[in-house]
Motif scaffolding. Structure first.
Motif: not given
Length: 359
Positions: A329-338
């Motif tokens: 969930i947290k990596l996906t949250d960062t991926a969506l920022d990118v």
């Protein structure tokens, strides 16, 4: 790809900023603040970060059901030892036994002064030790800052201020500098610099603290940056490069390599709330964190990453939520920022590699 039924609704969203008006995030934080920042003496409580990400991405209705599944990983709030004071805080810095004392200290600080003022005072004190707690404390602070900034228009709530106190207190308790690191030849781009990180000779023995103690040399990158805007640009580049790299290198350690991206992204999220004079040292600390995690856990060779189809950002986040693992969930949250296709591919790779949160 495995779905576990963690999803609790059909709406999607990739909005950011924790602009939840349902009150669910505040409810969840109040529920979580009776638990400690760790479990089993060393493993981090990821729930506050994950529920903030769910809310920021437009899924507050999924929060409590996700928490019900995660609850078995929570432990009681630790006992206090002795109050931390303005006169003796140095003696408590980096002592994990004092986590409750530190959290109480920051509660008092945030009751007395604006949160940005407290953050600006303590950020340079804590920044050199952002490598303790597997970088989770600074990540928790980054999530707390995002939701505080987003809520300022409608009024900052007590649970969100308390979450910043918990994050800063955890950081102070787990404060650990990285010392005696030799600068090695680097590269112009963040991606090339991460590729130049020399792996530890032994990547099988010991957890994060033991491996961190064996990091002796890291490539130089962005060392000449001396302006705040350039620091923010380079930090954005680093987050993008580390997120992209997970797609081809995440198999080295599907959990720990997440932090090569999420730790610098937490710093990037905090920048707007910090004095600009702190942006350059923040870049340098974030690079050291990302590079150190890479040295400790990256595989010897990358693998090709072929995403299983084309997905929108909303669809990728739904897959992460259905999988349920907190790091996913947290990596996906960062991926969506990118926000680009390679970042979304990295998030899907995390779904593929990681064990789902079991019901």
């Amino acid at each position: 790809m495995t779905d576990t039924g963690t999803d609790t609704g059909t709406s999607t969203g990739t909005s950011t900023g924790g602009t939840d008006t349902t009150g669910i995030l505040d409810e969840a934080l109040e529920r979580l603040h009776t638990s400690g920042p760790e479990r089993l003496g060393r493993l981090t409580n990821h729930a506050p970060m994950a529920v903030e990400a769910l809310t920021a991405r437009g899924r507050p209705e999924a929060v409590h059901k996700w928490l019900d599944l995660y609850a078995r990983k929570l432990e009681e709030f630790p006992a206090r030892v002795a109050p931390v004071t303005d006169a003796d805080w140095h003696t408590a810095l980096g002592d994990p036994r004092r986590a409750a004392d530190w959290i109480a200290y920051f509660h008092r600080q945030l009751d007395e002064r604006p949160w940005r003022e407290v953050l600006a005072q303590w950020w340079p004190r804590l920044l050199p030790g952002m490598y303790g707690g597997s970088t989770h404390p600074v990540i928790r602070v980054g999530h707390a800052v995002r939701t505080l900034e987003a809520g300022e228009a409608s009024g900052v709530t007590a649970p969100r201020l308390a979450e910043l106190a918990h994050g800063l207190g955890y950081w102070a308790a787990r404060h650990r500098p990285l010392t005696d690191v030799t600068p090695l030849p680097g590269a112009r781009s963040a991606a090339d610099a991460l590729d130049a990180v020399p792996p530890l000779a032994d990547r099988t023995d010991g957890g994060f603290p033991a491996r961190l103690g064996r990091v002796r040399g890291l490539p130089v990158w962005a060392a000449s940056v001396d302006g705040p805007e350039e620091a923010r640009r380079r930090l954005t580049e680093l987050v993008r490069a580390a997120t992209h790299r997970y797609a081809t290198h995440g198999h080295g350690d599907e959990t720990m390599l997440v932090h090569a991206a999420t730790a610098p992204n937490a710093v990037l999220r905090a920048l707007p709330a910090l004095p600009r004079a702190l942006w350059v040292p923040s870049l340098h600390a974030a690079w050291t964190a990302s590079a150190a995690v890479t040295a400790m856990y990256a595989p010897d060779t990358p693998v090709a990453c072929d995403p299983p189809g084309t997905f929108t950002a909303q669809e990728v986040f739904e897959r992460a939520l259905a999988h349920g693992d907190e790091h996913v969930i947290k990596l996906t949250d960062t991926a969506l920022d990118v926000g680009d296709e390679r970042a979304l591919a990295a998030a899907l790779r995390a779904v593929e590699l990681s064990e789902p949160l079991a019901p």
